[in-house]
Scaffold this motif. Structure first.
Motif, PDB file in Angstrom:
ATOM      1  N   UNK A  31     -35.822   2.741  -0.562  1.00 53.15           N
ATOM      2  CA  UNK A  31     -36.035   3.836   0.380  1.00 53.15           C
ATOM      3  C   UNK A  31     -36.347   3.305   1.774  1.00 53.15           C
ATOM      4  N   UNK A  32     -37.271   2.323   1.840  1.00 54.51           N
ATOM      5  CA  UNK A  32     -37.720   1.816   3.136  1.00 54.51           C
ATOM      6  C   UNK A  32     -36.621   1.085   3.899  1.00 54.51           C
ATOM      7  N   UNK A  33     -35.902   0.230   3.181  1.00 56.82           N
ATOM      8  CA  UNK A  33     -34.988  -0.677   3.865  1.00 56.82           C
ATOM      9  C   UNK A  33     -33.508  -0.430   3.580  1.00 56.82           C
ATOM     10  N   UNK A  34     -33.218   0.489   2.655  1.00 62.10           N
ATOM     11  CA  UNK A  34     -31.828   0.754   2.332  1.00 62.10           C
ATOM     12  C   UNK A  34     -31.342   2.147   2.681  1.00 62.10           C
ATOM     13  N   UNK A  35     -32.284   3.117   2.711  1.00 56.51           N
ATOM     14  CA  UNK A  35     -31.890   4.508   2.949  1.00 56.51           C
ATOM     15  C   UNK A  35     -32.387   5.024   4.294  1.00 56.51           C
ATOM     16  N   UNK A  36     -33.675   4.822   4.586  1.00 61.98           N
ATOM     17  CA  UNK A  36     -34.246   5.346   5.825  1.00 61.98           C
ATOM     18  C   UNK A  36     -33.532   4.879   7.097  1.00 61.98           C
ATOM     19  N   UNK A  37     -33.044   3.620   7.159  1.00 62.75           N
ATOM     20  CA  UNK A  37     -32.344   3.214   8.382  1.00 62.75           C
ATOM     21  C   UNK A  37     -31.108   4.047   8.699  1.00 62.75           C
ATOM     22  N   UNK A  38     -30.562   4.735   7.681  1.00 64.25           N
ATOM     23  CA  UNK A  38     -29.327   5.502   7.891  1.00 64.25           C
ATOM     24  C   UNK A  38     -29.563   7.017   7.806  1.00 64.25           C
ATOM     25  N   UNK A  39     -30.825   7.443   7.833  1.00 67.47           N
ATOM     26  CA  UNK A  39     -31.133   8.864   7.657  1.00 67.47           C
ATOM     27  C   UNK A  39     -31.327   9.612   8.969  1.00 67.47           C
ATOM     28  N   UNK A  40     -31.268   8.910  10.108  1.00 66.48           N
ATOM     29  CA  UNK A  40     -31.522   9.545  11.394  1.00 66.48           C
ATOM     30  C   UNK A  40     -30.494  10.636  11.706  1.00 66.48           C
ATOM     31  N   UNK A  41     -31.044  11.801  12.056  1.00 66.02           N
ATOM     32  CA  UNK A  41     -30.200  12.937  12.451  1.00 66.02           C
ATOM     33  C   UNK A  41     -29.214  13.343  11.368  1.00 66.02           C
ATOM     34  N   UNK A  42     -29.550  13.086  10.126  1.00 63.39           N
ATOM     35  CA  UNK A  42     -28.735  13.530   8.990  1.00 63.39           C
ATOM     36  C   UNK A  42     -29.627  14.370   8.080  1.00 63.39           C
ATOM     37  N   UNK A  43     -29.670  15.687   8.298  1.00 65.28           N
ATOM     38  CA  UNK A  43     -30.618  16.556   7.581  1.00 65.28           C
ATOM     39  C   UNK A  43     -30.565  16.403   6.070  1.00 65.28           C
ATOM     40  N   UNK A  44     -29.370  16.297   5.497  1.00 61.07           N
ATOM     41  CA  UNK A  44     -29.269  16.214   4.047  1.00 61.07           C
ATOM     42  C   UNK A  44     -29.938  14.946   3.530  1.00 61.07           C
ATOM     43  N   UNK A  45     -29.662  13.809   4.193  1.00 58.88           N
ATOM     44  CA  UNK A  45     -30.264  12.544   3.768  1.00 58.88           C
ATOM     45  C   UNK A  45     -31.776  12.588   3.970  1.00 58.88           C
ATOM     46  N   UNK A  47     -34.875   9.694  24.135  1.00 57.55           N
ATOM     47  CA  UNK A  47     -34.317  10.938  23.606  1.00 57.55           C
ATOM     48  C   UNK A  47     -33.757  10.770  22.196  1.00 57.55           C
ATOM     49  N   UNK A  48     -33.704   9.524  21.719  1.00 56.73           N
ATOM     50  CA  UNK A  48     -33.103   9.282  20.418  1.00 56.73           C
ATOM     51  C   UNK A  48     -34.046   8.521  19.475  1.00 56.73           C
ATOM     52  N   UNK A  49     -35.355   8.687  19.655  1.00 55.57           N
ATOM     53  CA  UNK A  49     -36.313   8.005  18.794  1.00 55.57           C
ATOM     54  C   UNK A  49     -36.354   8.669  17.425  1.00 55.57           C
ATOM     55  N   UNK A  50     -36.447   7.854  16.388  1.00 60.07           N
ATOM     56  CA  UNK A  50     -36.498   8.364  15.031  1.00 60.07           C
ATOM     57  C   UNK A  50     -37.658   7.725  14.293  1.00 60.07           C
ATOM     58  N   UNK A  51     -37.954   8.297  13.134  1.00 60.69           N
ATOM     59  CA  UNK A  51     -39.077   7.794  12.348  1.00 60.69           C
ATOM     60  C   UNK A  51     -38.880   6.340  11.963  1.00 60.69           C
ATOM     61  N   UNK A  52     -37.650   5.921  11.680  1.00 60.32           N
ATOM     62  CA  UNK A  52     -37.423   4.543  11.266  1.00 60.32           C
ATOM     63  C   UNK A  52     -37.788   3.549  12.366  1.00 60.32           C
ATOM     64  N   UNK A  53     -37.719   3.964  13.624  1.00 63.04           N
ATOM     65  CA  UNK A  53     -38.147   3.088  14.710  1.00 63.04           C
ATOM     66  C   UNK A  53     -39.614   2.700  14.548  1.00 63.04           C
ATOM     67  N   UNK A  54     -40.411   3.638  14.025  1.00 62.59           N
ATOM     68  CA  UNK A  54     -41.836   3.361  13.837  1.00 62.59           C
ATOM     69  C   UNK A  54     -42.088   2.596  12.542  1.00 62.59           C
ATOM     70  N   UNK A  55     -41.202   2.729  11.567  1.00 64.51           N
ATOM     71  CA  UNK A  55     -41.282   1.863  10.390  1.00 64.51           C
ATOM     72  C   UNK A  55     -41.019   0.416  10.817  1.00 64.51           C
ATOM     73  N   UNK A  56     -39.992   0.246  11.625  1.00 63.31           N
ATOM     74  CA  UNK A  56     -39.684  -1.079  12.174  1.00 63.31           C
ATOM     75  C   UNK A  56     -40.885  -1.640  12.923  1.00 63.31           C
TER      76      UNK A  56
END
Length: 223
Positions: free
Chosen positions: A24-38, A161-170
């Motif tokens: 979840x942390x390193x395989x899915x969350x990096x690709x979940x930005x702005x994708x509501x379903x994911x 304008x394009x900050x996402x939660x994964x940026x803070x995980x990083x």
């Protein structure tokens, strides 16, 4: 009621929990930005895994029910926020995540530093704690940024304008490992204080854990 030791020793879900947490942390969350379903899938998946972790390791009914309650609340608020983009729902969801992860981290810590715990489970629990510390601080950083948008300074690779939660995980895991690339830096005192706290934990936790494991192993060999 089963003892903590029996619950921990009989637990078979811990390696699975660790596996899915890493995915979840390193395989899915990096690709979940702005994708509501994911985002919804990740929310359900992460909440379910955290609840399973509590139910597998802890025997206290109050902790279990509180975790289940906040897992349901965070799932509902995340879904509503994704659909309506309400900032209040966003703050509520982040607070729920902090509580859930904090509870799970608490019960993992109990087991890791319990003298009668199984050695293998203690190591697995120690790794899980380290990952959960990073995830907990990621939500704290995200909460601070949500309430105080100017709390952090971002390089050109992080458009505001394009900050996402994964940026803070990083940022959280970079801070936890005390690497500090400088592309994200805290500005306000509150963001600086929380960053310093995580960096201190990132240095002390592995040292204390390794020292404790070596001491406990040596004591058991002598006995």
């Amino acid at each position: 009621m089963k003892s903590y030791r029996n619950t921990w020793s009989e637990s078979k879900i811990l390696p699975i929990f660790l596996f899915f947490l890493v995915i979840i942390l390193f395989g899915i969350l990096p690709f979940s930005n702005e994708r509501p379903f994911i985002q919804i899938v990740v929310t359900l998946f992460l909440a379910t895994n955290l609840v399973f972790g509590i139910y597998t390791i802890h025997t206290n009914k109050t902790i279990r029910l509180v975790t289940l309650f906040f897992a349901l609340v965070v799932t509902a608020t995340e879904i509503l926020h994704i659909n309506f983009e309400n900032p209040d729902l966003k703050v509520l969801a982040i607070l729920c995540w902090v509580i859930i992860i904090g509870l799970l981290l608490y019960v993992f810590m109990i087991k890791v530093f319990e003298s009668k715990s199984n050695g293998l489970h203690r190591i697995q629990g120690g790794i899980a704690c380290y990952l959960l510390i990073g995830l907990l601080f990621a939500f704290l950083f995200f909460l601070i940024h949500t309430i105080f948008p100017n709390a952090y300074n971002f390089s050109d690779s992080f458009p505001s304008s394009e900050l996402h939660f994964y940026d803070f995980i990083y940022y959280s895991y970079i801070t936890l490992c005390t690497v500090g690339y400088g592309d994200i830096s805290p500005i306000l005192p509150i963001s600086q204080s929380v960053s310093i706290l995580e960096a201190i934990i990132g240095v002390l936790y592995p040292t204390v854990l390794i020292g404790y494991l070596i001491s406990d192993f040596s004591t058991k060999r002598i006995n």
